[in-house]
Design an enzyme around this catalytic site. Structure first.
Site, PDB file in Angstrom:
ATOM      1  N   TYR A 286       0.731  -1.136  -0.170  1.00  0.00           N
ATOM      2  CA  TYR A 286      -0.049   0.042  -0.150  1.00  0.00           C
ATOM      3  C   TYR A 286       0.990   1.340  -0.094  1.00  0.00           C
ATOM      4  O   TYR A 286       1.962   1.291   0.156  1.00  0.00           O
ATOM      5  CB  TYR A 286      -1.169  -0.142   1.145  1.00  0.00           C
ATOM      6  CG  TYR A 286      -0.887   0.064   2.523  1.00  0.00           C
ATOM      7  CD1 TYR A 286       0.468   0.040   3.145  1.00  0.00           C
ATOM      8  CD2 TYR A 286      -1.900  -0.190   3.277  1.00  0.00           C
ATOM      9  CE1 TYR A 286       0.632  -0.208   4.496  1.00  0.00           C
ATOM     10  CE2 TYR A 286      -1.847  -0.442   4.801  1.00  0.00           C
ATOM     11  CZ  TYR A 286      -0.595  -0.152   5.351  1.00  0.00           C
ATOM     12  OH  TYR A 286      -0.510  -0.392   6.844  1.00  0.00           O
ATOM     13  N   GLU A 287       0.097   2.445  -0.513  1.00  0.00           N
ATOM     14  CA  GLU A 287       0.980   3.678  -0.434  1.00  0.00           C
ATOM     15  C   GLU A 287       2.108   3.510  -1.774  1.00  0.00           C
ATOM     16  O   GLU A 287       2.953   4.302  -1.710  1.00  0.00           O
ATOM     17  CB  GLU A 287       1.667   3.979   0.788  1.00  0.00           C
ATOM     18  CG  GLU A 287       0.644   4.432   1.641  1.00  0.00           C
ATOM     19  CD  GLU A 287      -0.708   5.228   1.541  1.00  0.00           C
ATOM     20  OE1 GLU A 287      -0.349   6.057   0.388  1.00  0.00           O
ATOM     21  OE2 GLU A 287      -1.694   4.986   2.039  1.00  0.00           O
ATOM     22  N   GLY A 288       1.723   2.681  -2.663  1.00  0.00           N
ATOM     23  CA  GLY A 288       2.762   2.576  -3.731  1.00  0.00           C
ATOM     24  C   GLY A 288       3.667   1.268  -3.453  1.00  0.00           C
ATOM     25  O   GLY A 288       4.273   1.224  -2.445  1.00  0.00           O
TER      26      GLY A 288
ATOM     27  N   GLN B  47       7.767   2.705  -5.897  1.00  0.00           N
ATOM     28  CA  GLN B  47       8.882   3.541  -5.269  1.00  0.00           C
ATOM     29  C   GLN B  47      10.084   3.393  -6.010  1.00  0.00           C
ATOM     30  O   GLN B  47      10.934   4.543  -6.040  1.00  0.00           O
ATOM     31  CB  GLN B  47       9.082   2.960  -3.643  1.00  0.00           C
ATOM     32  CG  GLN B  47       7.866   2.808  -2.773  1.00  0.00           C
ATOM     33  CD  GLN B  47       7.055   4.067  -2.468  1.00  0.00           C
ATOM     34  OE1 GLN B  47       7.591   5.117  -2.393  1.00  0.00           O
ATOM     35  NE2 GLN B  47       5.772   3.994  -2.586  1.00  0.00           N
TER      36      GLN B  47
END
Lengths: 593, 593
Positions: free
Chosen positions: A441-443, A448
């Protein structure tokens, strides 16, 4: 059940001895953050996380949050609401927020140990307050004055929580594909219609209202990512004067059944013409979203550290208690029926891997946090910009490496328990399951890596890297000829040179073939992460000298372990990078299987 | 839910084209195993695993096996018993067993693809028949004639299953500590008393009887591992004439709640003076146990391959279907709203990692299996001994690497799904949870590493390594000057030389400090595993030439990926090994935290 005691001593070492935050805060005009205040925050956060949150961790896993289809309501596990109320009462939600909106105005840096502790104590619980930070950032930077007035105070005081509604069933990474629509109403508000998935804390029973920050497309939106706008859309309608009104036309449709973080609610959110207000400029939602996401990414990075720390503490305890076999060099505890397994080199390898990655990561994360304080508060605009560039560069490294290492560390810690690690009651398998979300999650880690190699390096002439290399070089010069540090300085310098060279090589190849960016990205990310930690380990040894002897010894030997047994991983990453895109791209998609 | 189709084509390639098993079987006098028979076995095993077992995999995870405290009975998930009955009816339990005990007498090698498929289709289910193999081996090699007569037939026919009762609460690795006692009775039997834990399939409802092979100490046992004896102790008593009598004084006390393989029963077994018979010589139980364990270890290694294969198939399907963003070098599918994620280099990196490790591991495992056939059936005693030495050397590599890679591969596959991988319904998280047991049971990775570096290398003048290096060298010579293979032969030879040199270095250091064995073991194990796979990839390229063009291309490009993107991991392992024991042993136990 696994236990947890906040590592206050190591956090203090990092903040005071390595990073010298007290002087920094003074210089930045954050003069309230004295050593006494810092230590009081650490002690109190340690108490709260250890005694209130940690005992709820296994309950949260076993009972989970429960969705009632008939009412669309979510019930959090027993004790979660009481803990949240105490958290709010303690003022923790506003620790680092602006005083004009009810915050305590302490440096951003001080929020990092708090979050590490919360995540270690109870990752799933920590997701409820976590997402509010993103909403606060988005509104603070992009919201109209009335929106800030109306929404920021309750969010910062913790009376309401926030969400980020980005993902849809057919799009996560590629938000340009999103379908949620926003139709303008006569009163200046918008009607939001669409389905969002994977909405953390989208529905729960901890607060009276929930503030959804929703990405949607206006009727005249250009196609793709440049046609996305951001809307603030609360669960209960909020008028411009702050009056809370009736239930908005949005509801949780279901919650996901997940591998871990079972108490954290992952919602399908249905918006059926819900009233929302535009935040920032039309079609500029992606920019506002990045404001939210960078905060959230660093926050998720801390989840990796928290889980690693808890995993380490329990693996260490078990390795000291479990008696099994003898040391290969002869019995170390001849009075016991067998030696504790910590005498075994391979158990030490696992423990020292966790220890060196976790303490090193703590410095990476805290350093990034100080840069955020510098970027906000330094007087010199050049210094602010420099800090901003550097923290942007470090964000994908911090997020991806700390979470991947979190998975690795919870793996090793479970492994120290042997078969017992696989059994629920020891709590180690929960840590491993909970950790598994953090690289998604969050990329994802791949995203990244692409952010680091593409946007933060190729697209910006490696500005961030240059700044970090300059820090390394300054440190190396400062300790030139220091016999005590020579064993670290020389390899650190070599590694920094190779990092620069690898970067040049990739960018040269990428000028001819853009696939080289993607092909190098994952290994480049880890290469970078390992060098960053090598820098922090050298600085830790330097900072620990002359302090408490045990601390200085532990830091030096752990640094030696890191340089001997972890840093060589960069050799494989460098070779992978240098092999180029061909080995990845040659096989025709049809021939994969 | 994840799906599974047995990779019959790749198994056929491995057996026929790379290993040439048909000729081998003929040479060994296993003339019934013709190409037709082999293919029929593969096809039928594929059908059974794909249509009967695979659909029960998620049911098994969701419902699990259930323990009834009041009756001490275990109920397996719906469908498990019917599937087991079909398995027995199909003669699968006796596929490779001796005809005199009701087996089909096919080569041991043919059991390996069967087990790979069973594990891929339903790992938890596969644990019920798996453990019978160990019991059969122990009785075949160490049991008295009447014991073989009475126990082997029902075990081989699958009417009964077997267990291995080794571990106790305070001892797993160090069996010398065990407390279970065996008191001699007047009739020549023994009364077994004690508590065993982690007993896979210790109780269930699939068969009428369960045959426990139990380690215990006789009253006159010398202390430590040399005082352990082995006993056959059935759930229902069995007389010397084979008559099944009353319930024995043993029962399941509880079952563990585990991270995964929830349908596989992990029992606490209480023996309260249960009637058992000594198997083999008094105090020589450890030897008999190793017979069981080596079989079981290779079996667990296959679990890693099975899970990897299933993970790969699902990740590949998803990566082809999931449309998200565009290729960095421009849209590859401009007619679609976005490109499938398989165009991304980093997704290909994950897929090719799984593919290359899985297909390579398949050859490692099948080669080890052929060595077992050679060790049993070759006419020349020297050839038998050579095969035995080599398979002993390969066993810890096969068990540990294949299971660690299984965990890595299920990790990558889940990662390909992004956030969806964390959600139960896609089935990817079950694969990751199930995989996590494989590096723990039947000896952790650390134990395998110590077995390889200590017993199989240091204690035997690296006999197994020398044989494997000779195989590599023979292959390299055979293809000397072959331009088509030069890109693999040269690095393979270099790697083989370094492997030999690293071995010498470790053994030299270990002569001075025995801790060097343990300190090198983990990295030496992986170093070895990666070189072994490099050999099999070079041989795969050689074997695929002139066959189907697509196959030849896929093998060549996957081999190239392996050499460019996986094999360089050995650089880090070599550096870790060379750094020696000091970095692991220097930190005082008290200073770990």
């Amino acid at each position: 059940m696994s236990s947890y005691t906040a590592p206050v001593a190591d956090i203090r070492f990092a903040l005071h001895d390595v990073l010298g935050v007290e002087a920094l805060f003074q210089r930045l005009g954050l003069s309230e953050a004295t050593a006494d205040i810092i230590d009081a925050v650490l002690e109190e956060a340690a108490r709260f996380s250890g005694t209130v949150l940690a005992p709820l961790n296994s309950v949260g896993d076993e009972i989970g949050s429960v969705f009632d289809k008939s009412t669309a309501a979510v019930t959090t596990p027993p004790g979660f609401k009481q803990a949240y109320d105490q958290f709010v009462e303690g003022g923790w939600t506003g620790l680092t927020a602006a005083p004009e909106f009810g915050g305590q105005g302490l440096p951003h840096t001080l929020g990092v140990p708090l979050n590490e502790m919360v995540n270690a104590a109870n990752l799933a619980w920590g997701n409820f307050p976590l997402l509010s930070h993103g909403a606060v950032e988005a509104l603070k930077h992009h919201g109209e004055a009335w929106q800030q007035e109306v929404f920021l105070k309750p969010l910062i005081e913790g009376r309401w929580t926030g969400t980020m509604c980005l993902t849809e069933p057919h799009c996560g990474t590629d938000l340009g594909l999103l379908k949620t629509r926003a139709e303008p109403n006569a009163d200046g508000s918008y009607s939001i219609t669409g389905t969002k998935i994977f909405i953390t804390a989208g529905e729960h029973d901890l607060t009276d209202n929930i503030v959804h920050l929703v990405l949607a497309k206006l009727p005249d939106a250009p196609p793709g990512p440049k046609g996305i706008s951001l809307f603030v859309t609360p669960k209960f309608k909020v008028a411009r004067d702050g009056t809370v009104g009736e239930r908005n036309a949005l509801a949780c449709g279901s919650i996901e059944h997940k591998m871990g973080i079972k108490a954290s609610v992952t919602c399908v959110m249905n918006f059926d013409g819900a009233q929302g207000y535009l935040v920032g400029q039309p079609h500029k939602g992606l920019q506002a979203m990045f404001t939210m996401m960078n905060t959230a990414r660093l926050g998720v990075g801390l989840q990796g550290i928290g889980l690693s720390e808890r995993a380490y503490q329990n693996a260490l305890r078990y390795s000291r208690e479990r008696l099994q076999s003898r040391s290969l060099s002869g019995a170390k505890f001849p009075d016991k029926p067998a030696d504790p397994i910590i005498v075994q080199p391979d158990v030490r390898r696992m423990l020292l891997t966790i220890k060196s990655l976790t303490e090193g990561s703590r410095l990476l994360a805290l350093h990034a946090a100080t840069l955020i304080d510098v970027a906000h508060h330094a007087q010199d605009p050049a210094e602010r910009e420099r800090a901003d560039t550097l923290v942007s560069f470090l964000t994908p490294i911090s997020k991806a490496c700390q979470t991947e290492w979190g998975i690795e560390n919870t793996y090793h810690a479970l492994q120290c328990f042997g078969g017992h690690g696989y059994i629920h009651e020891h709590g180690m398998e929960q840590l491993a399951r909970d950790a598994r979300i953090t690289t998604l999650y969050e990329g994802t880690t791949g995203i990244q890596a692409l952010d680091l190699m593409g946007r933060k390096t190729a697209a910006s002439q490696a500005a961030g890297l240059k700044l970090f290399l300059a820090e390394i070089e300054a440190f190396a010069r400062e300790h030139e000829g220091d016999a005590d540090l020579a064993e670290f300085i020389k390899p650190l310098r070599d590694q920094a040179s190779e990092w620069a060279m690898l970067t040049r090589e990739v960018l040269e190849r990428a000028a001819r073939d853009p696939e080289e960016i993607g092909a190098a990205s994952y290994d480049y990310l880890f290469y970078s992460g390992y060098v960053v930690l090598a820098y922090w380990w050298a600085r830790s040894v330097a900072a620990a000298r002359g302090k408490d002897t045990n601390l200085a010894t532990a830091k030096r030997e752990t640094a030696r372990f890191y340089y001997a047994r972890i840093l060589p991983r960069t050799m494989a990453h460098a070779a992978h990078i240098r092999s180029g895109a061909k080995a990845l791209m040659a096989l025709d998609e049809a021939l994969f299987g």
